[in-house]
Design a protein around this motif. Structure first.
Motif, PDB file in Angstrom:
ATOM      1  N   LYS A 135       0.820  -1.214   0.000  1.00 15.24           N
ATOM      2  CA  LYS A 135       0.000   0.000   0.000  1.00 15.24           C
ATOM      3  C   LYS A 135       0.850   1.259   0.000  1.00 15.24           C
ATOM      4  O   LYS A 135       0.456   2.290  -0.547  1.00 15.24           O
ATOM      5  CB  LYS A 135      -0.924   0.019   1.225  1.00 15.24           C
ATOM      6  N   GLY A 136       2.004   1.188   0.666  1.00 21.20           N
ATOM      7  CA  GLY A 136       2.809   2.387   0.765  1.00 21.20           C
ATOM      8  C   GLY A 136       4.250   2.102   1.119  1.00 21.20           C
ATOM      9  O   GLY A 136       4.583   1.025   1.645  1.00 21.20           O
ATOM     10  N   LEU A 137       5.111   3.077   0.841  1.00 22.50           N
ATOM     11  CA  LEU A 137       6.535   2.992   1.141  1.00 22.50           C
ATOM     12  C   LEU A 137       6.964   4.263   1.861  1.00 22.50           C
ATOM     13  O   LEU A 137       6.590   5.369   1.460  1.00 22.50           O
ATOM     14  CB  LEU A 137       7.359   2.857  -0.140  1.00 22.50           C
ATOM     15  N   VAL A 138       7.749   4.093   2.915  1.00 19.58           N
ATOM     16  CA  VAL A 138       8.386   5.218   3.594  1.00 19.58           C
ATOM     17  C   VAL A 138       9.882   4.945   3.550  1.00 19.58           C
ATOM     18  O   VAL A 138      10.368   4.018   4.210  1.00 19.58           O
ATOM     19  CB  VAL A 138       7.918   5.364   5.048  1.00 19.58           C
ATOM     20  N   GLY A 143      15.064   3.368 -14.580  1.00 24.77           N
ATOM     21  CA  GLY A 143      14.178   3.150 -15.711  1.00 24.77           C
ATOM     22  C   GLY A 143      12.783   2.699 -15.321  1.00 24.77           C
ATOM     23  O   GLY A 143      11.882   2.669 -16.173  1.00 24.77           O
ATOM     24  N   ARG A 144      12.576   2.371 -14.028  1.00 23.11           N
ATOM     25  CA  ARG A 144      11.287   1.850 -13.588  1.00 23.11           C
ATOM     26  C   ARG A 144      10.602   2.700 -12.532  1.00 23.11           C
ATOM     27  O   ARG A 144       9.400   2.582 -12.323  1.00 23.11           O
ATOM     28  CB  ARG A 144      11.479   0.445 -12.977  1.00 23.11           C
ATOM     29  N   VAL A 145      11.369   3.510 -11.824  1.00 25.26           N
ATOM     30  CA  VAL A 145      10.835   4.126 -10.607  1.00 25.26           C
ATOM     31  C   VAL A 145       9.601   4.988 -10.897  1.00 25.26           C
ATOM     32  O   VAL A 145       8.705   5.113 -10.043  1.00 25.26           O
ATOM     33  CB  VAL A 145      11.933   4.931  -9.880  1.00 25.26           C
ATOM     34  N   ALA A 146       9.511   5.577 -12.075  1.00 25.47           N
ATOM     35  CA  ALA A 146       8.352   6.413 -12.400  1.00 25.47           C
ATOM     36  C   ALA A 146       7.063   5.602 -12.481  1.00 25.47           C
ATOM     37  O   ALA A 146       5.971   6.178 -12.428  1.00 25.47           O
ATOM     38  CB  ALA A 146       8.586   7.156 -13.710  1.00 25.47           C
ATOM     39  N   THR A 147       7.173   4.280 -12.595  1.00 22.23           N
ATOM     40  CA  THR A 147       5.980   3.425 -12.678  1.00 22.23           C
ATOM     41  C   THR A 147       5.522   2.939 -11.302  1.00 22.23           C
ATOM     42  O   THR A 147       4.557   2.175 -11.227  1.00 22.23           O
ATOM     43  CB  THR A 147       6.273   2.193 -13.550  1.00 22.23           C
ATOM     44  N   LEU A 148       6.183   3.374 -10.244  1.00 25.05           N
ATOM     45  CA  LEU A 148       5.850   2.916  -8.895  1.00 25.05           C
ATOM     46  C   LEU A 148       4.385   3.204  -8.573  1.00 25.05           C
ATOM     47  O   LEU A 148       3.923   4.328  -8.711  1.00 25.05           O
ATOM     48  CB  LEU A 148       6.756   3.601  -7.870  1.00 25.05           C
ATOM     49  N   LYS A 149       3.659   2.197  -8.129  1.00 25.77           N
ATOM     50  CA  LYS A 149       2.230   2.349  -7.848  1.00 25.77           C
ATOM     51  C   LYS A 149       1.906   2.630  -6.380  1.00 25.77           C
ATOM     52  O   LYS A 149       1.006   3.416  -6.091  1.00 25.77           O
ATOM     53  CB  LYS A 149       1.476   1.102  -8.333  1.00 25.77           C
ATOM     54  N   PRO A 150       2.548   1.983  -5.393  1.00 28.42           N
ATOM     55  CA  PRO A 150       2.217   2.297  -3.997  1.00 28.42           C
ATOM     56  C   PRO A 150       2.518   3.758  -3.674  1.00 28.42           C
ATOM     57  O   PRO A 150       3.401   4.380  -4.269  1.00 28.42           O
ATOM     58  CB  PRO A 150       3.144   1.360  -3.211  1.00 28.42           C
ATOM     59  N   LYS A 151       1.772   4.302  -2.724  1.00 25.84           N
ATOM     60  CA  LYS A 151       2.039   5.659  -2.259  1.00 25.84           C
ATOM     61  C   LYS A 151       3.450   5.737  -1.682  1.00 25.84           C
ATOM     62  O   LYS A 151       3.947   4.767  -1.090  1.00 25.84           O
ATOM     63  CB  LYS A 151       1.022   6.077  -1.204  1.00 25.84           C
ATOM     64  N   LEU A 152       4.083   6.892  -1.835  1.00 29.94           N
ATOM     65  CA  LEU A 152       5.494   7.019  -1.467  1.00 29.94           C
ATOM     66  C   LEU A 152       5.747   8.269  -0.632  1.00 29.94           C
ATOM     67  O   LEU A 152       5.365   9.375  -1.013  1.00 29.94           O
ATOM     68  CB  LEU A 152       6.347   7.079  -2.743  1.00 29.94           C
ATOM     69  N   LEU A 153       6.406   8.059   0.512  1.00 33.79           N
ATOM     70  CA  LEU A 153       6.894   9.152   1.360  1.00 33.79           C
ATOM     71  C   LEU A 153       8.408   9.034   1.448  1.00 33.79           C
ATOM     72  O   LEU A 153       8.936   7.992   1.836  1.00 33.79           O
ATOM     73  CB  LEU A 153       6.282   9.063   2.760  1.00 33.79           C
ATOM     74  N   LEU A 154       9.091  10.104   1.085  1.00 35.99           N
ATOM     75  CA  LEU A 154      10.555  10.156   1.141  1.00 35.99           C
ATOM     76  C   LEU A 154      10.985  11.092   2.264  1.00 35.99           C
ATOM     77  O   LEU A 154      10.457  12.201   2.392  1.00 35.99           O
ATOM     78  CB  LEU A 154      11.114  10.662  -0.184  1.00 35.99           C
ATOM     79  N   VAL A 210       0.186   6.506   7.014  1.00 34.79           N
ATOM     80  CA  VAL A 210      -0.662   5.314   7.014  1.00 34.79           C
ATOM     81  C   VAL A 210      -2.138   5.703   7.089  1.00 34.79           C
ATOM     82  O   VAL A 210      -2.980   5.112   6.398  1.00 34.79           O
ATOM     83  CB  VAL A 210      -0.277   4.384   8.179  1.00 34.79           C
ATOM     84  N   ALA A 211      -2.457   6.712   7.885  1.00 29.87           N
ATOM     85  CA  ALA A 211      -3.854   7.130   8.036  1.00 29.87           C
ATOM     86  C   ALA A 211      -4.433   7.644   6.725  1.00 29.87           C
ATOM     87  O   ALA A 211      -5.636   7.541   6.488  1.00 29.87           O
ATOM     88  CB  ALA A 211      -3.962   8.204   9.118  1.00 29.87           C
ATOM     89  N   ALA A 212      -3.585   8.177   5.858  1.00 32.76           N
ATOM     90  CA  ALA A 212      -4.058   8.751   4.606  1.00 32.76           C
ATOM     91  C   ALA A 212      -4.144   7.735   3.480  1.00 32.76           C
ATOM     92  O   ALA A 212      -4.647   8.053   2.393  1.00 32.76           O
ATOM     93  CB  ALA A 212      -3.134   9.898   4.184  1.00 32.76           C
ATOM     94  N   LEU A 213      -3.662   6.513   3.706  1.00 39.50           N
ATOM     95  CA  LEU A 213      -3.673   5.506   2.642  1.00 39.50           C
ATOM     96  C   LEU A 213      -5.106   5.071   2.344  1.00 39.50           C
ATOM     97  O   LEU A 213      -5.907   4.892   3.263  1.00 39.50           O
ATOM     98  CB  LEU A 213      -2.825   4.300   3.056  1.00 39.50           C
TER      99      LEU A 213
END
Length: 236
Positions: free
Chosen positions: A90-93, A170-181, A233-236
């Motif tokens: 669902k998401g990545l931090v 070459g792939r990172v732009a296709t990332l589907k899960p929500k992402l927090l950096l 997580v609350a916003a997912l």
């Protein structure tokens, strides 16, 4: 219900103990020790570590609604997992991470190799680990230093090699899960702003700079990082 998974790297004890504060705050979370870090045989690259993590999670029935949190090697694994198995995540931090091979200071790898045979260099390696954790609470820092002694410099050498071979530009732009950096602005190594590159490539991602954190935000400013994770997580 999201399942938090904390993935460590070769620093801050080189094991899951780096997430001491997170495991206390999120009691239902999990944080595996990667193979070759205290026990077992290391994996040769990020892709293989990702498969190991996935197998470890599936063995416990954890194969959906994952929120993967990682720094350095753990962040690379999280990105790989999110790219390869988006239906499970669902998401990545992630923090202290790059989507391309990192550039290291001269002698970075050699120092770890020499530390195996030269006690003086070994002490220099330990001093470097302590310096990297200069923002970590002293009691936890010393526990993590003991873990570094147990894991040893060769594990870190191989981890750095794995991180520096990781390349998903070459792939990172296709990332589907929500992402927090996240990025600690007091990182002792002053690395390039790799996180910004990922943020600009991934639509809808969020990028937060932390002025009071360094290389290991979860161990340095746990309350702030835990709050950011909760909000994410609350916003997912």
């Amino acid at each position: 219900m999201s399942q938090l998974v904390f993935l460590h790297g070769p620093g801050a004890g080189a094991c899951a103990d780096a997430y001491y504060y997170q495991r206390r705050h999120f009691p239902d979370s999990v944080a595996p020790n990667l193979p070759g870090h205290l026990e077992g045989a290391r994996c040769p690259d990020v892709a293989r570590y990702t498969e190991w993590v996935r197998g470890w999670l599936w063995a416990q029935g954890l194969n959906k609604d994952l929120v993967l949190v990682g720094y350095t090697l753990g962040a690379s694994i999280a990105l790989q997992y999110g790219l390869d198995y988006p239906s499970e995540v669902k998401g990545l931090v992630v923090m202290t991470v790059a989507a391309r091979p990192k550039v290291r200071a001269p002698g970075t790898y050699e120092m770890r190799l020499r530390a195996l045979e030269d006690p003086k260099v070994y002490d220099e390696w330990l001093a470097y680990q302590r310096k990297a954790m200069h923002l970590v609470e002293p009691g936890l820092r010393e526990r993590l230093m003991e873990r570094h002694r147990q894991v040893g410099p060769m594990s870190q050498y191989h981890d750095l090699m794995a991180i520096d071979a990781f390349d998903v530009r070459g792939r990172v732009a296709t990332l589907k899960p929500k992402l927090l950096l996240l990025r600690g602005l007091q990182d002792h190594g002053n690395p390039p702003e790799y996180e910004k590159e990922i943020h600009e490539a991934v639509a809808g991602s969020k990028y937060v700079k932390l002025p009071d954190a360094g290389h290991f935000p979860p161990t340095e400013i746990p309350d702030k990082v835990n709050a950011l994770i909760e909000e994410f997580v609350a916003a997912l």
